[in-house]
Design a protein around this motif. Structure first.
Motif, PDB file in Angstrom:
ATOM      1  N   PRO A   1       0.964  -1.078  -0.158  1.00  0.00           N
ATOM      2  CA  PRO A   1       0.141   0.383   0.002  1.00  0.00           C
ATOM      3  C   PRO A   1       0.581   1.161  -0.041  1.00  0.00           C
ATOM      4  O   PRO A   1       2.244   1.157   0.347  1.00  0.00           O
ATOM      5  N   PRO A   2       0.630   2.813  -0.841  1.00  0.00           N
ATOM      6  CA  PRO A   2       1.250   3.724  -0.205  1.00  0.00           C
ATOM      7  C   PRO A   2       1.662   4.316   1.122  1.00  0.00           C
ATOM      8  O   PRO A   2       3.218   4.003   1.035  1.00  0.00           O
TER       9      PRO A   2
ATOM     10  N   TYR B   1       5.579   2.868   1.188  1.00  0.00           N
ATOM     11  CA  TYR B   1       6.030   3.850   1.218  1.00  0.00           C
ATOM     12  C   TYR B   1       7.170   5.222   1.810  1.00  0.00           C
ATOM     13  O   TYR B   1       7.787   5.198   1.181  1.00  0.00           O
TER      14      TYR B   1
ATOM     15  N   ASP C   1       5.150  11.253  -4.886  1.00  0.00           N
ATOM     16  CA  ASP C   1       4.246  10.715  -4.642  1.00  0.00           C
ATOM     17  C   ASP C   1       4.235  10.500  -6.102  1.00  0.00           C
ATOM     18  O   ASP C   1       2.762   9.101  -5.862  1.00  0.00           O
TER      19      ASP C   1
ATOM     20  N   ILE D   1       6.155   6.978  -5.993  1.00  0.00           N
ATOM     21  CA  ILE D   1       4.496   5.780  -5.722  1.00  0.00           C
ATOM     22  C   ILE D   1       4.243   5.185  -6.215  1.00  0.00           C
ATOM     23  O   ILE D   1       3.320   4.141  -6.592  1.00  0.00           O
ATOM     24  N   ALA D   2       2.749   6.325  -6.763  1.00  0.00           N
ATOM     25  CA  ALA D   2       2.070   6.059  -7.654  1.00  0.00           C
ATOM     26  C   ALA D   2       2.661   5.026  -8.495  1.00  0.00           C
ATOM     27  O   ALA D   2       2.619   3.567  -8.588  1.00  0.00           O
TER      28      ALA D   2
ATOM     29  N   ILE E   1       3.281   1.320  -7.605  1.00  0.00           N
ATOM     30  CA  ILE E   1       2.063   0.547  -7.354  1.00  0.00           C
ATOM     31  C   ILE E   1       1.485   0.762  -8.793  1.00  0.00           C
ATOM     32  O   ILE E   1       1.094  -0.459  -8.914  1.00  0.00           O
ATOM     33  N   ASP E   2       1.010   1.373  -9.519  1.00  0.00           N
ATOM     34  CA  ASP E   2       0.006   1.378 -10.785  1.00  0.00           C
ATOM     35  C   ASP E   2       1.258   0.507 -11.919  1.00  0.00           C
ATOM     36  O   ASP E   2       0.587  -0.158 -12.698  1.00  0.00           O
TER      37      ASP E   2
END
Length: 231
Positions: free
Chosen positions: A132-133, A136, A143, A146-147, A150-151
């Protein structure tokens, strides 16, 4: 100049090295970022620890690489360390980037307290789910970075974490650089600390988090460039 083979850690593919690879190529190196089986564009392929070792060995042999610097980040230090032994005199150096390292008969999950990961594997039908965010946080990441993690990440195949490593000689006998990312804890794992005492490994500290290919790509590239010139 050396041939560098870059292997990212859990959930990641070759895409994770884009910025680092560009700087290394600008410095004159041949760079080969490798996606392991079961991840990213290879997510449909069967995957296990032994398969990941073979992925790396096959890449070196397929391209007939010589004077090779193998680079393993995080989880991938385990298959990279085994592959470094198997490619023999093709190896110039192995670089572990804030990574786990292999020990004969020991799996990735056996190398540190991992009950939380084993529980996640059981709950998610044999894959290690993406973080999950919040996981990190405090790792020197924006940000947007991090996105992207995950993406573009892929749930990580369980067999790669539970199959034992196979080594014929102590890992400390290989020429190696270990990069410790200080925001992820100041002390290397005990197996790393032991190898560092053997005299063939050097320790480089990097003041960033566990994903330096995103947080400090240019500084990481400079360290890899320097490591590639060592014997």
């Amino acid at each position: 100049m050396s041939d560098l083979v870059l292997v990212a850690g859990a959930w990641l593919g070759a895409w994770a090295w884009d910025e680092v690879a560009a700087d290394l190529r600008a410095a004159g190196h041949e760079v080969h970022a490798l996606t392991l089986s079961g991840l990213a564009e290879k997510r449909e392929l069967p995957a296990g620890q032994r398969i990941h070792v073979q992925d790396i060995v096959d890449e070196v042999e397929r391209l007939d690489l010589r004077d090779v610097v193998l680079v393993g980040h995080s989880y991938s230090g385990v298959p990279v360390g085994q592959a470094a032994e198997r490619i023999g005199d093709r190896l110039r150096r192995v670089v572990f980037v804030d990574s786990n390292v292999p020990a004969d008969g020991v799996s990735f999950l056996d190398g540190f307290p991992s009950d939380h990961i084993r529980a996640a594997l059981a709950e998610h039908e044999g894959v290690w789910p993406l973080l999950p965010p919040a996981a990190y946080a405090n790792q020197d990441l924006t940000d947007e970075q991090i996105a992207r993690l995950i993406d573009e990440g892929t749930p990580h195949p369980a067999a790669t974490l539970t199959e034992p490593a196979v080594l014929k000689r102590p890992l400390a006998e290989l020429p190696a650089t270990y990069i410790k990312c200080l925001l992820d804890g100041r002390d290397p794992l005990p197996a790393v600390a032991e190898a560092l005492r053997g005299g063939r490994w050097e320790l480089v500290e990097l003041d960033t988090g566990h994903w330096p290919m995103f947080s400090t790509p240019r500084e990481l590239a400079r360290i890899l460039d320097k490591a590639a010139t060592r014997r």
